[in-house]
Design an enzyme around this catalytic site. Structure first.
Site, PDB file in Angstrom:
ATOM      1  N   ALA A  19      -5.326 -11.852   5.674  1.00  0.00           N
ATOM      2  CA  ALA A  19      -4.443 -11.098   4.784  1.00  0.00           C
ATOM      3  C   ALA A  19      -3.094 -10.892   5.443  1.00  0.00           C
ATOM      4  O   ALA A  19      -2.910 -11.189   6.622  1.00  0.00           O
ATOM      5  CB  ALA A  19      -5.063  -9.747   4.443  1.00  0.00           C
ATOM      6  N   ASN A  20      -2.166 -10.358   4.675  1.00  0.00           N
ATOM      7  CA  ASN A  20      -0.887  -9.884   5.188  1.00  0.00           C
ATOM      8  C   ASN A  20      -0.925  -8.365   5.177  1.00  0.00           C
ATOM      9  O   ASN A  20      -1.673  -7.760   4.420  1.00  0.00           O
ATOM     10  CB  ASN A  20       0.266 -10.389   4.314  1.00  0.00           C
ATOM     11  CG  ASN A  20       0.525 -11.866   4.517  1.00  0.00           C
ATOM     12  OD1 ASN A  20       0.485 -12.351   5.638  1.00  0.00           O
ATOM     13  ND2 ASN A  20       0.777 -12.576   3.443  1.00  0.00           N
ATOM     14  N   ARG A  21      -0.072  -7.738   5.976  1.00  0.00           N
ATOM     15  CA  ARG A  21      -0.039  -6.274   6.089  1.00  0.00           C
ATOM     16  C   ARG A  21       0.879  -5.671   5.023  1.00  0.00           C
ATOM     17  O   ARG A  21       1.923  -5.133   5.333  1.00  0.00           O
ATOM     18  CB  ARG A  21       0.441  -5.875   7.468  1.00  0.00           C
ATOM     19  CG  ARG A  21      -0.521  -6.257   8.540  1.00  0.00           C
ATOM     20  CD  ARG A  21       0.007  -5.846   9.891  1.00  0.00           C
ATOM     21  NE  ARG A  21      -0.998  -6.147  10.899  1.00  0.00           N
ATOM     22  CZ  ARG A  21      -0.744  -6.256  12.169  1.00  0.00           C
ATOM     23  NH1 ARG A  21       0.480  -6.067  12.622  1.00  0.00           N
ATOM     24  NH2 ARG A  21      -1.704  -6.536  13.012  1.00  0.00           N
ATOM     25  N   SER A  22       0.458  -5.737   3.800  1.00  0.00           N
ATOM     26  CA  SER A  22       1.244  -5.182   2.710  1.00  0.00           C
ATOM     27  C   SER A  22       0.552  -3.942   2.166  1.00  0.00           C
ATOM     28  O   SER A  22      -0.650  -3.963   1.904  1.00  0.00           O
ATOM     29  CB  SER A  22       1.387  -6.206   1.584  1.00  0.00           C
ATOM     30  OG  SER A  22       1.972  -5.613   0.451  1.00  0.00           O
ATOM     31  N   VAL A  86       1.297 -12.660  -0.481  1.00  0.00           N
ATOM     32  CA  VAL A  86       0.169 -13.572  -0.675  1.00  0.00           C
ATOM     33  C   VAL A  86      -0.126 -14.291   0.641  1.00  0.00           C
ATOM     34  O   VAL A  86       0.784 -14.819   1.282  1.00  0.00           O
ATOM     35  CB  VAL A  86       0.491 -14.602  -1.780  1.00  0.00           C
ATOM     36  CG1 VAL A  86      -0.659 -15.576  -1.979  1.00  0.00           C
ATOM     37  CG2 VAL A  86       0.821 -13.877  -3.089  1.00  0.00           C
TER      38      VAL A  86
END
Length: 185
Positions: A19-22, A86
């Site tokens: 994942a990304n850290r959003s 994304v």
């Protein structure tokens, strides 16, 4: 108005993911502001802990492929704002069970590219929103990379975020951005 927000989770096994850290704060704030301005808004949100904005139709997804399908199902739209972080890649073949540590080297992890949601919609010949806005989270050469992304993706505007560690932006409540268009920043 169509807005994407939050990260996507790409499973490695039933326990782990890429994942990304959003946090989703920025995309959710944009969706809320558009609704408050009188727009009919569809928010496609990855897994976040921020509440759904009031007055907005929200569709919850986990993966990039689910997000692309939800975006395509939400079209047509006059404006599309792609604020979601994304994940660029996913495991080629997620394991059915938890991958166990067995000592020695970690197991190999083959990755494949996820669909490029922004470019897919920006390059549509039929049903392209009149305004397509992308986001760029960069740690260096923020505006230069955003200009290149604008050209590469085919969108109309890029919102460039400096997410280098010293800014404290990722997960924070405050942000400063650069608006990058074809002719100026």
């Amino acid at each position: 108005v169509l807005v994407t927000s939050g990260p996507t989770y790409e499973p490695i096994d039933p326990v782990r993911y890429i994942a990304n850290r959003s946090s989703g704060r920025q995309g959710h704030a944009i969706a809320k502001a558009a609704a408050e301005a009188g727009a009919e808004v569809t928010l496609i949100s990855g897994p976040v802990t921020v509440p759904d904005p009031p007055g907005v139709r929200t569709v919850h997804v986990d993966s990039a492929r689910e997000m692309l399908a939800a975006v395509e199902a939400a079209l047509p739209a006059d404006i599309a704002v792609f604020a979601a972080a994304v994940a660029d890649w996913r495991a080629a073949e997620p394991a059915a069970g938890k991958i166990k540590k067995k000592g020695g080297a970690p197991p190999p992890l083959a990755l494949v590219e996820n669909p490029d949601i922004l470019a897919t919609i920006a390059r549509r010949r039929e049903g392209r929103p009149a305004l397509v806005v992308g986001f760029a989270a960069e740690t260096e050469k923020v505006t230069e990379h955003a200009k290149e992304k604008l050209r590469r993706k085919g969108c109309d505007l890029i919102i460039a975020n400096d997410v280098s560690p010293e800014t404290g932006i990722m997960g924070g409540a405050q942000n400063a951005v650069h608006l990058v268009g074809p002719d100026k920043v």
